[in-house]
Design an enzyme around this catalytic site. Structure first.
Site, PDB file in Angstrom:
ATOM      1  N   CYS A  96       0.857  -1.190   0.000  1.00 46.58           N
ATOM      2  CA  CYS A  96       0.000   0.000   0.000  1.00 46.58           C
ATOM      3  C   CYS A  96       0.890   1.236   0.000  1.00 46.58           C
ATOM      4  CB  CYS A  96      -0.876  -0.020   1.256  1.00 46.58           C
ATOM      5  SG  CYS A  96      -1.876   1.464   1.453  1.00 46.58           S
ATOM      6  N   CYS A 127      -0.804   3.461  -6.589  1.00 49.00           N
ATOM      7  CA  CYS A 127      -1.754   2.862  -5.653  1.00 49.00           C
ATOM      8  C   CYS A 127      -1.957   1.431  -6.137  1.00 49.00           C
ATOM      9  CB  CYS A 127      -3.076   3.617  -5.663  1.00 49.00           C
ATOM     10  SG  CYS A 127      -4.394   2.765  -4.758  1.00 49.00           S
TER      11      CYS A 127
HETATM   12  N1  DGL Z   1      -3.977   0.390  -2.064  1.00 47.08           N
HETATM   13  C1  DGL Z   1      -3.636   1.600  -1.423  1.00 47.08           C
HETATM   14  C2  DGL Z   1      -2.372   2.243  -2.009  1.00 47.08           C
HETATM   15  O1  DGL Z   1      -1.555   1.581  -2.624  1.00 47.08           O
HETATM   16  C3  DGL Z   1      -4.637   2.675  -1.111  1.00 47.08           C
HETATM   17  C4  DGL Z   1      -6.096   2.624  -1.223  1.00 47.08           C
HETATM   18  C5  DGL Z   1      -6.800   3.391  -0.105  1.00 47.08           C
HETATM   19  O2  DGL Z   1      -7.016   2.751   0.924  1.00 47.08           O
HETATM   20  O3  DGL Z   1      -7.081   4.595  -0.245  1.00 47.08           O
HETATM   21  O4  DGL Z   1      -2.142   3.406  -1.854  1.00 47.08           O
END
Ligand code: DGL
Length: 267
Positions: free
Chosen positions: A75, A191
């Site tokens: 993330c 993301c």
């Molecule tokens: N998957 C997450 C990232 O790589 C973020 C998504 C979220 O929770 O806003 O930033």
């Protein structure tokens, strides 16, 4: 590292599956636990203090419970904030996921690169430092997306994201339209949710660009740390945990391609 390392992969939701998929391809014999902190999703809409206060103790609990040999924070919104805190607090090795600005700027021919991430990630000092240190002579455009992560979650549940909504989120990435020699040619997917929508994103792009997904580089880093696949070792079923307590069986069809092996509910 043990022969069949236990690897914990963590995200705010299902986006980290795009990272898990690459790691599991390289090490199909490892024992995976995937944790989606869906009770706190989306991270992109929490403050920096809220994310640190949530993620650092939660990872501590997960390490105590699952005893991983390696933890991957899949993330960007969390990794751009918490990696130093985690490394100070816990002895387990960590791999984070941060915007792939360096390779994107190195490969751009027009020297115009956009970074598409959550509104949190594009505001981070960490992201700005990556640009200062690695963008070189590239002009970078930071694009904070409000809805793409939630649209990707919905898509995995079988709800199609509308073309109009996806097109509106990616539109600011495309700068300098008229001239193919100088317009944006590279977009960083900052993301881990966004590769879930990549086919649709590509189709709706006003012109073709290179979309940089960091997952293969993260998988290579994991292999550097845990070593390559051990011949003949057979994959264990991966464990899938939602912090909301949601049952993964309602998603089992959608999850299968990411795990390579069957997902199972936590023991
Ligand atoms: N998957 C997450 C990232 O790589 C973020 C998504 C979220 O929770 O806003 O930033």
């Amino acid at each position: 590292m043990p022969h069949e390392p236990a690897i914990l992969v963590f995200d705010s939701g299902l986006g980290g599956l795009t990272v898990l998929r690459e790691i599991a391809t390289a090490r199909p014999d490892a024992a995976y636990t995937y944790v989606a902190d869906d009770a706190f999703f989306p991270y992109g809409q929490h403050t920096e203090d809220e994310i640190i206060a949530r993620v650092v103790p939660l990872i501590g609990e997960l390490i105590a419970r699952h005893q991983p040999d390696l933890t991957v924070i899949a993330c960007n919104t969390a990794s751009t904030l918490v990696m130093d805190h985690l490394r100070k607090a816990y002895a387990v090795p960590f791999v984070g996921t941060v915007p792939a600005i360096k390779p994107a700027c190195a490969s751009s021919r027009t020297k115009r690169v956009s970074v598409l991430g959550t509104s949190g990630t594009v505001k981070r000092e960490y992201t700005k430092a990556l640009i200062r240190d690695f963008a070189g002579d590239c002009e970078t455009t930071l694009v904070g997306s409000e809805h793409l992560a939630a649209l990707a979650e919905a898509a995995l549940r079988g709800e199609r994201a509308s073309d109009a909504a996806v097109a509106a989120e990616i539109a600011p990435c495309f700068v300098g339209g008229g001239d193919a020699a100088t317009r944006t040619d590279t977009v960083v997917l900052a993301c881990t949710h966004y590769p879930l929508l990549l086919d649709q994103i590509r189709r709706l792009a006003p012109w073709p660009v290179d979309w940089i997904d960091p997952a293969p580089a993260i998988a290579r880093r994991v292999i550097d740390l845990v070593g390559p696949k051990v011949a003949d070792a057979s994959p264990a079923p991966a464990r899938m945990i939602f912090t909301s307590g949601r049952n993964s069986s309602d998603l089992s069809g959608a999850l299968k391609p990411f795990f390579g092996v069957a997902a199972r509910a936590p023991a």
